[in-house]
Design a protein around this motif. Structure first.
Motif, PDB file in Angstrom:
ATOM      1  N   THR A  63      16.772  -5.303  41.366  1.00 36.20           N
ATOM      2  CA  THR A  63      17.600  -5.355  42.571  1.00 36.20           C
ATOM      3  C   THR A  63      18.149  -6.754  42.836  1.00 36.20           C
ATOM      4  O   THR A  63      19.144  -6.912  43.519  1.00 36.20           O
ATOM      5  CB  THR A  63      16.791  -4.902  43.807  1.00 36.20           C
ATOM      6  N   VAL A  64      17.493  -7.771  42.297  1.00 33.58           N
ATOM      7  CA  VAL A  64      17.931  -9.151  42.508  1.00 33.58           C
ATOM      8  C   VAL A  64      17.777  -9.913  41.195  1.00 33.58           C
ATOM      9  O   VAL A  64      16.763  -9.780  40.518  1.00 33.58           O
ATOM     10  CB  VAL A  64      17.070  -9.843  43.598  1.00 33.58           C
ATOM     11  N   MET A  65      18.788 -10.676  40.866  1.00 33.55           N
ATOM     12  CA  MET A  65      18.700 -11.538  39.685  1.00 33.55           C
ATOM     13  C   MET A  65      18.692 -12.985  40.151  1.00 33.55           C
ATOM     14  O   MET A  65      19.339 -13.329  41.133  1.00 33.55           O
ATOM     15  CB  MET A  65      19.870 -11.293  38.742  1.00 33.55           C
ATOM     16  N   THR A  66      17.957 -13.822  39.443  1.00 39.59           N
ATOM     17  CA  THR A  66      17.915 -15.228  39.812  1.00 39.59           C
ATOM     18  C   THR A  66      18.937 -16.007  38.991  1.00 39.59           C
ATOM     19  O   THR A  66      19.429 -15.536  37.983  1.00 39.59           O
ATOM     20  CB  THR A  66      16.516 -15.825  39.560  1.00 39.59           C
ATOM     21  N   ASN A  67      19.212 -17.190  39.440  1.00 40.42           N
ATOM     22  CA  ASN A  67      20.141 -18.069  38.758  1.00 40.42           C
ATOM     23  C   ASN A  67      19.541 -18.489  37.416  1.00 40.42           C
ATOM     24  O   ASN A  67      18.446 -19.046  37.363  1.00 40.42           O
ATOM     25  CB  ASN A  67      20.408 -19.287  39.644  1.00 40.42           C
TER      26      ASN A  67
END
Length: 130
Positions: free
Chosen positions: A38-42
């Motif tokens: 649901t969320v990807m990091t840099n």
């Protein structure tokens, strides 16, 4: 040959596919794992690093023209998703971090800092018979 794989919480996905020799099973397994993200990091975020932090990495540079052309085609297809575009001269595969500059001795780094050069091939030993 079937390799026995075990769950590893430090990798993604943590649980291996049920059959590591079946490409369809691997693709299905990976797709199921990525569909739950649901969320990807840099990609560039390195917690605890400052602008002065430097590290050595083991990279393989990719210069094959067909690969680069295909990768650029893929980049154009996902351009609207906000991914960083990679210059064709910078395609590489990061195999791993060797260590922070201050943790790696100068003596040991001299062995691997130079670009790899292929060894010359020995003369052919094949013979032609008439």
């Amino acid at each position: 040959m079937t390799v026995l794989l075990h769950a590893n919480p430090d990798v993604f996905p943590a649980d291996p596919p049920r059959d590591p020799d079946d490409a369809a099973v691997i693709a299905e397994h990976d797709w199921a794992a990525f569909s739950q993200v649901t969320v990807m990091t840099n990609h560039w975020d390195r917690p605890g690093w400052t602008d002065e932090t430097r590290a050595y990495y083991w990279l393989l540079t990719i210069t094959d023209e067909a690969f680069v052309a295909h990768a650029q085609q893929c980049q154009r297809a996902v351009r609207d998703l906000g991914f960083d575009e990679i210059d064709q001269r910078r395609f590489h595969l990061t195999l791993g971090r060797i260590g922070l500059v201050e943790e790696v001795s100068t003596r040991s780094s001299g062995r691997w800092q130079k670009p790899w050069q292929p060894r010359p091939r020995p003369p052919s030993t094949s013979r032609r018979y008439l």
